[in-house]
Scaffold this motif. Structure first.
Motif, short mmCIF file in Angstrom:
data_model
loop_
_atom_site.label_atom_id
_atom_site.label_comp_id
_atom_site.label_asym_id
_atom_site.label_seq_id
_atom_site.Cartn_x
_atom_site.Cartn_y
_atom_site.Cartn_z
N LEU A 65 32.93 38.30 37.05
CA LEU A 65 32.17 38.16 35.86
C LEU A 65 33.25 37.96 34.34
CD1 LEU A 65 29.48 38.17 33.99
CD2 LEU A 65 29.89 40.74 33.64
N ASP A 66 34.33 38.52 34.61
CA ASP A 66 35.43 38.21 33.30
C ASP A 66 35.95 37.00 33.72
OD1 ASP A 66 34.99 40.81 32.51
OD2 ASP A 66 36.63 41.69 33.39
N ASN A 67 35.96 36.59 34.63
CA ASN A 67 36.66 35.23 35.09
C ASN A 67 35.55 33.85 35.46
OD1 ASN A 67 39.82 35.85 35.22
ND2 ASN A 67 38.68 37.59 35.98
N GLY A 68 34.65 34.08 35.07
CA GLY A 68 33.35 32.84 35.41
C GLY A 68 33.33 32.58 36.71
N LYS A 104 38.01 29.51 41.52
CA LYS A 104 36.54 29.75 41.26
C LYS A 104 35.85 29.42 42.68
CE LYS A 104 35.95 28.78 36.22
NZ LYS A 104 35.24 28.17 35.38
N VAL A 105 36.62 28.76 43.67
CA VAL A 105 35.98 28.40 44.97
C VAL A 105 36.25 29.70 45.77
CG1 VAL A 105 36.01 27.00 46.98
CG2 VAL A 105 36.35 26.07 44.63
N HIS A 106 37.55 29.93 46.01
CA HIS A 106 37.87 31.17 46.89
C HIS A 106 37.37 32.51 46.41
CE1 HIS A 106 39.77 28.96 49.89
NE2 HIS A 106 39.95 27.92 48.92
N GLY A 107 37.53 32.77 44.97
CA GLY A 107 36.88 34.10 44.52
C GLY A 107 35.35 34.15 44.76
N GLY A 108 34.84 33.08 44.53
CA GLY A 108 33.15 32.85 44.76
C GLY A 108 32.79 33.23 46.19
N ILE A 109 33.97 32.88 47.01
CA ILE A 109 33.64 33.00 48.63
C ILE A 109 33.88 34.51 49.02
CG2 ILE A 109 34.19 32.41 50.99
CD1 ILE A 109 34.61 29.63 49.78
N LEU A 110 35.05 34.91 48.48
CA LEU A 110 35.85 36.19 49.04
C LEU A 110 35.30 37.44 48.30
CD1 LEU A 110 39.38 34.84 49.58
CD2 LEU A 110 37.99 35.89 51.14
N PHE A 111 34.78 37.41 47.12
CA PHE A 111 34.30 38.49 46.66
C PHE A 111 33.29 39.51 47.26
CE2 PHE A 111 30.79 36.56 44.46
CZ PHE A 111 29.72 37.59 44.05
N ARG A 112 33.57 40.77 47.44
CA ARG A 112 32.48 41.54 48.02
C ARG A 112 31.21 41.88 47.21
NH1 ARG A 112 34.80 45.78 52.21
NH2 ARG A 112 32.44 46.07 52.58
N ARG A 113 30.21 41.43 47.40
CA ARG A 113 28.90 41.62 46.66
C ARG A 113 28.56 43.01 46.33
NH1 ARG A 113 30.73 36.81 47.93
NH2 ARG A 113 29.46 34.95 47.68
N ASP A 114 29.15 44.06 47.43
CA ASP A 114 28.68 45.53 47.02
C ASP A 114 29.92 46.03 46.15
OD1 ASP A 114 30.60 45.37 49.08
OD2 ASP A 114 29.61 46.68 50.41
N ASN A 115 30.73 45.58 45.84
CA ASN A 115 32.01 46.14 45.04
C ASN A 115 31.75 46.02 43.83
OD1 ASN A 115 34.60 46.26 43.79
ND2 ASN A 115 35.48 46.75 46.05
N ALA A 116 31.80 46.91 42.77
CA ALA A 116 31.51 46.87 41.46
C ALA A 116 32.72 46.34 40.77
CB ALA A 116 31.10 48.25 40.88
N GLU A 117 33.91 46.55 41.12
CA GLU A 117 35.19 46.05 40.50
C GLU A 117 35.29 44.52 40.85
OE1 GLU A 117 38.53 45.73 38.45
OE2 GLU A 117 37.06 47.20 38.26
N HIS A 118 34.99 44.22 42.09
CA HIS A 118 35.06 42.71 42.43
C HIS A 118 33.82 41.86 41.46
CE1 HIS A 118 36.90 42.85 46.48
NE2 HIS A 118 37.45 43.61 45.84
N GLN A 119 32.87 42.66 41.34
CA GLN A 119 31.81 41.96 40.44
C GLN A 119 32.25 41.78 39.03
OE1 GLN A 119 28.32 44.17 41.04
NE2 GLN A 119 27.98 43.91 43.01
N ARG A 120 32.90 42.74 38.43
CA ARG A 120 33.29 42.88 37.17
C ARG A 120 34.24 41.70 37.02
NH1 ARG A 120 37.42 43.50 34.37
NH2 ARG A 120 38.71 44.59 36.26
N GLN A 121 35.53 41.68 38.07
CA GLN A 121 36.54 40.32 38.08
C GLN A 121 35.94 39.11 37.95
OE1 GLN A 121 39.84 41.46 40.52
NE2 GLN A 121 39.39 43.48 40.19
#
Length: 205
Positions: A90-93, A71-88
């Motif tokens: 969202l699915d994992n809180g 939840k920490v490193h996902g929140g830092i590392l996900f690409r905000r312009d990547n729809a699949e990153h956004q979906r993952q």
């Protein structure tokens, strides 16, 4: 770029951190923190969310494990312009962490003391701090990373102006991180190289 929502602040050098965090809070940015930093910010009257509350997982192993969590490193590392990153996320809180202000355990200062023991030196090898910094610096397109209090004013000025920092600023700050972490690891390696393996205590099972 979207407005910054959340900042993670975990500092050994707490110079100016309460004023910086207060300015972030004044911009509507949620504050996440750990241990002593959280105490300093609360003493300054700021609302702080402990990392353990944010992740739902307690700090453990005498503080060795605090921020090493998806939840920490996902929140830092996900690409905000990547729809699949956004979906993952969202699915994992996983919520975005847009600002990371971290500095490292004082390893050099610790081992400079002639009375420093091996165990004390080892406990001053920072794990979570460099991991946070490197994650944030890697994702500089989306995340602002700060290792030097001298950068607080520029970051705040840009946040106040647009709600986010400029890409050029984020890139400059990311370069600063990799210079710091490489020098930090070099200092650890150099100190370990000076030790005589024959003098080490027996292996621990």
């Amino acid at each position: 770029m979207q407005k910054a929502e959340r900042a993670l602040i975990s500092l050994t050098d707490k110079d100016g951190c309460a004023a910086f965090a207060g300015a972030l809070a004044g911009l509507g940015i949620e504050l996440l923190s750990t241990g002593g930093t959280a105490g300093v910010l609360r003493a300054a009257g700021l609302r702080v969310v402990e990392i353990s509350d944010f992740t739902g997982f307690p700090e453990m192993l005498d503080g060795r494990v605090k921020t090493l969590h998806p939840k920490v490193h996902g929140g830092i590392l996900f690409r905000r312009d990547n729809a699949e990153h956004q979906r993952q996320c969202l699915d994992n809180g996983i919520l975005p962490i847009d600002i990371v202000a971290v500095n490292l355990y004082a390893f050099r200062e610790t081992v400079a003391d002639p009375a420093c023991t091996l165990d004390n030196a080892v406990e001053h090898i920072d794990i979570g701090g460099p991991t946070l910094l490197r994650a944030a610096a890697k994702n500089f397109h989306d995340v602002t990373v700060i290792v030097d209090p001298a950068d607080y004013p520029q970051v705040l000025a840009e946040l106040k102006d647009k709600g986010h920092t400029e890409l050029e600023t984020r890139f400059r700050l990311a370069r600063k991180v990799f210079a710091l972490t490489s020098a930090y690891d070099a200092a650890i390696g150099q100190w370990l190289d000076r030790l005589d393996p024959a003098s080490l205590p027996g292996c621990r099972d």
